[in-house]
Design an enzyme around this catalytic site. Structure first.
Site, PDB file in Angstrom:
ATOM      1  N   ASP A  12      -0.707   7.538   2.629  1.00  0.00           N
ATOM      2  CA  ASP A  12       0.144   7.346   4.462  1.00  0.00           C
ATOM      3  C   ASP A  12      -0.197   5.777   5.032  1.00  0.00           C
ATOM      4  O   ASP A  12      -1.499   5.073   4.748  1.00  0.00           O
ATOM      5  CB  ASP A  12      -0.620   8.856   5.162  1.00  0.00           C
ATOM      6  CG  ASP A  12      -0.302   9.097   6.618  1.00  0.00           C
ATOM      7  OD1 ASP A  12       1.180   8.275   7.109  1.00  0.00           O
ATOM      8  OD2 ASP A  12      -1.060   9.025   7.514  1.00  0.00           O
ATOM      9  N   ASP A  14      -0.779   5.066   9.120  1.00  0.00           N
ATOM     10  CA  ASP A  14      -1.176   5.107  10.583  1.00  0.00           C
ATOM     11  C   ASP A  14      -2.586   5.839   9.966  1.00  0.00           C
ATOM     12  O   ASP A  14      -2.408   7.233   9.964  1.00  0.00           O
ATOM     13  CB  ASP A  14      -0.312   5.948  11.298  1.00  0.00           C
ATOM     14  CG  ASP A  14       0.733   4.455  11.712  1.00  0.00           C
ATOM     15  OD1 ASP A  14       1.056   3.775  10.845  1.00  0.00           O
ATOM     16  OD2 ASP A  14       1.931   5.285  12.697  1.00  0.00           O
TER      17      ASP A  14
END
Length: 267
Positions: A12, A14
């Site tokens: 991922d 953020d």
């Protein structure tokens, strides 16, 4: 002798690789480029603060998605692309986690492909991936017609869709998912984490931390941000033109998603 199956590490973006929301981070450049007003910049700063405290839950992300269709219609792709390509290093370099850069380097040294899987727009995720030397990115895709955004989403890479994307890549490239890795901070990414044999919770939100503890998944804390250009030389793609090409592909979805968050906060 049997051929060893390929493996990958899925990240991922953020709060896993970078310390902020990749789309909210561009508020000031959009203001300076005339896309948004000063009030929107202040609301963006507030949204960043709230994101840092609690992240974005499923309902919030779904509201962002709903606003995309109404807020992005008519945006000039070239204008947004130019603003983001000119400010990418200024905005993103200082917020990359040093621990994530090290981890990416270790996976690449072990022969694994590195893939960034993000709900943010492909047009901002792809250049960040190129900066990091990622082998591929999977991100939300917006529809463009005649150089402008139609307000439609062709692929929304959120929740279960991340797991779908990972399985599609595995089928196309021969990844052994049982021997692959995944990293995320959010419980919304549980489908992605559950798709691999080695899931890791990074800077986990409360819900993900609870699941990780129950399932005995490793918990990692990334906190040391360092200017990317001080660390990245060994991880750049072999062909520097790749980054320029990816940046040139456009950054509208990032701007659109930011605008969606801005609108959500106003309402």
């Amino acid at each position: 002798m049997a051929e060893t199956a390929r493996t990958a590490a899925f990240f991922d973006l953020d709060k896993t690789i970078i310390a902020k929301s990749s789309v909210l981070a561009f508020g000031r450049p959009f203001y300076q480029g005339g896309l948004i007003n000063r009030r929107a910049v202040l609301r963006s700063a507030y949204a960043q603060f709230m994101f840092a405290l609690a992240g974005a839950d499923h309902d919030q992300i779904e509201r962002m998605r709903a606003y995309l269709t109404s807020m992005c219609t008519g945006w000039d792709v070239a204008q947004v692309r130019e603003i983001v390509s000119e400010t990418l290093h200024e905005i993103i370099d200082p917020i990359v986690y040093d621990e994530a850069v090290d981890l990416i380097g270790r996976h690449k040294a072990a022969g694994r492909d590195v893939v960034i899987v993000s709900t943010s727009g492909e047009e901002v995720v792809a250049p960040i991936g190129a900066m990091l030397g990622a082998d591929d990115v999977v991100a939300t895709q917006m529809v463009v017609r005649d150089g402008h955004y139609t307000g439609e989403i062709s692929r929304y890479t959120f929740g279960p869709e991340k797991a779908v994307a990972i399985r599609e890549l595995a089928a196309a490239r021969g990844y052994d998912l049982s021997a692959s890795y995944a990293y995320s901070d959010s419980a919304t990414d549980l489908p992605m984490l559950e798709s691999v044999g080695h899931p890791y919770a990074v800077n986990a939100d409360r819900a993900l931390r609870r699941v990780a503890v129950e399932r005995e998944w490793p918990l990692l804390t990334f906190s040391n941000v360092v200017p990317l250009r001080e660390r990245i030389s060994g991880l750049r793609p072999e062909h520097p033109a790749t980054a320029a090409t990816v940046v040139g592909a456009g950054v509208a979805a990032a701007g659109v998603t930011w605008f969606a968050v801005r609108r959500r906060l106003r309402t």
